[in-house]
Design a protein around this motif. Structure first.
Motif, mmCIF file in Angstrom:
data_model
loop_
_atom_site.group_PDB
_atom_site.id
_atom_site.type_symbol
_atom_site.label_atom_id
_atom_site.label_comp_id
_atom_site.label_asym_id
_atom_site.label_seq_id
_atom_site.Cartn_x
_atom_site.Cartn_y
_atom_site.Cartn_z
ATOM 1 N N PRO A 71 0.798 -1.283 -0.128
ATOM 2 C CA PRO A 71 0.078 -0.012 -0.208
ATOM 3 C C PRO A 71 0.951 1.178 0.006
ATOM 4 C CG PRO A 71 -0.580 -1.325 1.893
ATOM 5 C CD PRO A 71 0.357 -2.081 1.182
ATOM 6 N N ASP A 72 1.981 1.153 0.925
ATOM 7 C CA ASP A 72 2.988 2.505 0.655
ATOM 8 C C ASP A 72 4.410 1.708 0.738
ATOM 9 O OD1 ASP A 72 4.184 4.680 0.921
ATOM 10 O OD2 ASP A 72 3.247 5.610 2.564
ATOM 11 N N ALA A 73 4.824 1.311 -0.194
ATOM 12 C CA ALA A 73 6.008 0.564 -0.429
ATOM 13 C C ALA A 73 7.284 1.481 -0.031
ATOM 14 C CB ALA A 73 6.230 -0.020 -1.834
ATOM 15 N N GLU A 74 7.136 2.880 -0.046
ATOM 16 C CA GLU A 74 8.469 3.380 0.044
ATOM 17 C C GLU A 74 8.302 3.844 1.485
ATOM 18 O OE1 GLU A 74 9.024 6.593 -2.367
ATOM 19 O OE2 GLU A 74 10.815 7.260 -1.343
ATOM 20 N N ALA A 75 7.461 3.917 2.174
ATOM 21 C CA ALA A 75 7.210 4.133 3.516
ATOM 22 C C ALA A 75 7.840 2.861 4.387
ATOM 23 C CB ALA A 75 6.072 4.492 4.253
ATOM 24 N N ALA A 76 7.482 1.690 3.688
ATOM 25 C CA ALA A 76 7.606 0.365 4.322
ATOM 26 C C ALA A 76 8.987 0.061 4.349
ATOM 27 C CB ALA A 76 6.800 -0.645 3.632
ATOM 28 N N VAL A 77 9.677 0.592 3.040
ATOM 29 C CA VAL A 77 11.193 0.353 2.899
ATOM 30 C C VAL A 77 11.937 1.129 3.797
ATOM 31 C CG1 VAL A 77 12.915 0.508 1.271
ATOM 32 C CG2 VAL A 77 10.837 -0.705 0.698
ATOM 33 N N ASP A 78 11.722 2.305 3.763
ATOM 34 C CA ASP A 78 12.208 3.129 4.788
ATOM 35 C C ASP A 78 12.344 2.816 6.168
ATOM 36 O OD1 ASP A 78 12.810 4.993 2.938
ATOM 37 O OD2 ASP A 78 11.332 6.276 3.167
ATOM 38 N N ALA A 79 10.922 2.157 6.789
ATOM 39 C CA ALA A 79 11.000 1.664 8.001
ATOM 40 C C ALA A 79 11.663 0.468 8.302
ATOM 41 C CB ALA A 79 9.486 1.487 8.423
ATOM 42 N N ALA A 80 11.876 -0.256 7.328
ATOM 43 C CA ALA A 80 12.728 -1.400 7.270
ATOM 44 C C ALA A 80 14.055 -1.104 7.501
ATOM 45 C CB ALA A 80 12.240 -2.522 5.957
ATOM 46 N N PHE A 81 14.580 -0.069 6.679
ATOM 47 C CA PHE A 81 16.001 0.453 6.899
ATOM 48 C C PHE A 81 16.187 0.983 8.430
ATOM 49 C CE2 PHE A 81 16.632 0.189 1.961
ATOM 50 C CZ PHE A 81 17.845 -0.309 2.142
ATOM 51 N N ALA A 82 15.241 1.822 8.704
ATOM 52 C CA ALA A 82 15.350 2.403 10.090
ATOM 53 C C ALA A 82 15.582 0.966 11.033
ATOM 54 C CB ALA A 82 14.345 3.178 10.490
ATOM 55 N N GLU A 83 14.845 0.082 10.946
ATOM 56 C CA GLU A 83 14.805 -1.103 11.921
ATOM 57 C C GLU A 83 16.083 -1.610 11.866
ATOM 58 O OE1 GLU A 83 13.034 -1.875 14.405
ATOM 59 O OE2 GLU A 83 13.686 -4.011 14.721
ATOM 60 N N MET A 84 16.735 -1.874 10.734
ATOM 61 C CA MET A 84 17.961 -2.524 10.427
ATOM 62 C C MET A 84 19.218 -1.913 11.255
ATOM 63 S SD MET A 84 18.236 -4.386 6.899
ATOM 64 C CE MET A 84 19.288 -5.716 7.010
ATOM 65 N N GLN A 125 14.090 -8.828 11.382
ATOM 66 C CA GLN A 125 13.351 -7.738 11.831
ATOM 67 C C GLN A 125 12.991 -6.749 10.727
ATOM 68 O OE1 GLN A 125 12.549 -8.739 15.222
ATOM 69 N NE2 GLN A 125 12.684 -6.712 15.587
ATOM 70 N N ALA A 126 13.821 -6.621 9.588
ATOM 71 C CA ALA A 126 13.312 -5.679 8.667
ATOM 72 C C ALA A 126 12.106 -6.262 7.865
ATOM 73 C CB ALA A 126 14.393 -5.656 7.745
ATOM 74 N N ARG A 127 12.182 -7.714 7.575
ATOM 75 C CA ARG A 127 10.992 -8.587 7.109
ATOM 76 C C ARG A 127 9.957 -8.269 7.877
ATOM 77 N NH1 ARG A 127 11.924 -14.046 8.084
ATOM 78 N NH2 ARG A 127 10.444 -13.537 9.835
ATOM 79 N N LYS A 128 9.955 -8.381 9.149
ATOM 80 C CA LYS A 128 8.665 -8.178 9.984
ATOM 81 C C LYS A 128 8.128 -6.707 10.012
ATOM 82 C CE LYS A 128 9.665 -11.826 13.390
ATOM 83 N NZ LYS A 128 10.538 -12.141 14.469
ATOM 84 N N VAL A 129 8.874 -5.698 9.775
ATOM 85 C CA VAL A 129 8.501 -4.400 9.595
ATOM 86 C C VAL A 129 7.762 -4.282 8.183
ATOM 87 C CG1 VAL A 129 9.198 -1.949 8.952
ATOM 88 C CG2 VAL A 129 10.060 -3.369 11.041
ATOM 89 N N LEU A 130 8.246 -4.771 7.336
ATOM 90 C CA LEU A 130 7.522 -4.908 6.030
ATOM 91 C C LEU A 130 6.345 -5.540 5.930
ATOM 92 C CD1 LEU A 130 10.583 -5.964 3.463
ATOM 93 C CD2 LEU A 130 9.688 -3.522 3.826
ATOM 94 N N GLU A 131 6.140 -6.759 6.559
ATOM 95 C CA GLU A 131 4.873 -7.566 6.586
ATOM 96 C C GLU A 131 3.958 -6.608 7.321
ATOM 97 O OE1 GLU A 131 6.683 -12.100 6.362
ATOM 98 O OE2 GLU A 131 6.473 -10.956 8.301
#
Ligand code: ADP
Ligand code: MG
Length: 339
Positions: A56-69, A188-194
């Motif tokens: 739904p908002d891939a860009e925000a999801a990817v940014d959040a996944a990087f932040a988690e890493m 962790q990054a995968r869980k954020v994306l999901e």
């Protein structure tokens, strides 16, 4: 008269059907309209990390996944001031309070130590420092220094007080979670994306790759297993969905001396780089476990590594020995295309 009424009736039905089709079509357009795609690359945890997602908002999801890493790196890197691991190392000899998250990953690491009789051992920090891996001062250490460092190694000396949430390592010991933390960060990054609604995605972090669902076009992800001696070649391709692949190789961090390769995966019993195999790839669901297992089996070598993985449900392996022979565990044999 009767015919006319029938015609009007048919026209009305057709009209309604056409209208409904248009509504469904617009709805579908709207749905694909909100399904976005994003792909980004960053340098985290000493490696190039690429994350791809659609949702739904891939860009925000990817940014959040990087932040988690990045957050995970700040907790588990022993080279960063104020990380949880740095605090444990600097407080060696004393009880140090830790979070549930740190406790859980330490316990997972110790589990793989138990499983392998110490082939996997996070107390190798002093040895890694002595060899200089990860720095520009890599060298074969003098025997006396090696013996001193070896005396600080031993996972059984890591004490955990679960109820008080404290950890204690012996004075002089250094713990290093380099063999498991990158996999954990990928999980962790995968869980954020999901959590952000991503149903199709991929995280590539050096030798660690995890996938969410299938590719946006519906086909499975095809993940290559790196050839340990030819950097642009693959030894095989694995088709996967919702799975992880992690590789440990002797070609990632090493130096040559007198024609001998010295690399960063150390046998905790000898203090020297493990020699029996040159690459271990683990396939399974959790990247932290696959990461720990790739290092573990690298140290155990071919025969003991085979025995461990064939008795471990949920995880499979590809092992390349010194001669370049490729062994695939029974559960993966049907799913890998060897090249
Ligand atoms: P990568 O660096 O590609 O993730 P590995 O997952 O095999 O490769 O991890 C290697 C790292 O693990 C080393 O850099 C070191 O920090 C740590 N390490 C080395 N030997 C061992 C060992 N026997 N047990 C646990 N960790 C180890
Ligand atoms: Mg590993």
């Amino acid at each position: 008269m009767k015919n006319k009424r029938a015609l009007i009736y048919i026209a009305a039905v057709l009209g309604i059907a056409a209208l409904m089709a248009v509504v469904v079509w617009i709805k579908q357009l709207q749905r694909t309209g909100t399904e976005t795609q994003a792909a980004k690359t960053e340098f985290i945890m000493d490696t190039v990390v690429e994350i791809r997602a659609s949702g739904p908002d891939a860009e925000a999801a990817v940014d959040a996944a990087f932040a988690e890493m990045s957050r995970v790196e700040k907790v588990f890197s022993r080279h960063l001031k104020d990380s949880a691991i740095t605090r444990i190392n600097q407080g060696s000899g004393q009880w140090v309070p830790v979070t549930d998250e740190v406790m859980a990953l330490l316990e997972k690491a110790l589990h793989y130590s138990e499983l392998s009789s110490g082939a996997f051992d996070i107390t190798v920090g002093r040895l890694i420092d002595l060899w200089g891996f990860g720095t520009d001062k890599q060298k074969i250490p003098p025997e006396t220094e090696l013996a001193q460092a070896l005396a600080t190694v031993g996972y059984r000396s890591v004490e955990i007080d679960k109820s008080a949430k404290m950890v204690r390592i012996p004075s002089g010991t250094i713990i290093d979670l380099g063999g498991i933390a990158k996999g954990y960060a990928v999980d962790q990054a995968r869980k954020v994306l999901e959590a952000k609604g991503v149903k199709s995605g991929m995280i590539y972090a050096g030798g660690d790759i995890t996938t969410i669902g299938a590719k946006p076009d519906g086909s499975s992800w095809r993940v290559g297993v790196q050839h340990p001696r030819e950097s642009t070649a693959l030894i095989g391709i694995v088709e996967m969905e919702n799975k992880t692949i992690v590789t440990s190789g002797d070609y990632e961090r090493y130096f040559m001396d007198n024609g001998i390769r010295y690399h960063h995966i150390i046998d905790p019993h000898t203090g020297y780089p493990a020699r029996d195999v040159i690459s271990v790839t683990i396939y399974g669901s959790e990247a932290a476990d696959a990461d720990a297992l790739s290092t573990t089996i690298f140290v155990l070598g071919l025969e003991r590594g085979k025995a461990l993985i064939e008795n471990l449900p949920g995880y499979e392996a590809v092992i390349v020995d010194q001669e370049g022979n490729v062994w695939v565990s029974s559960g993966l044999a049907g799913q890998i295309t060897l090249l």
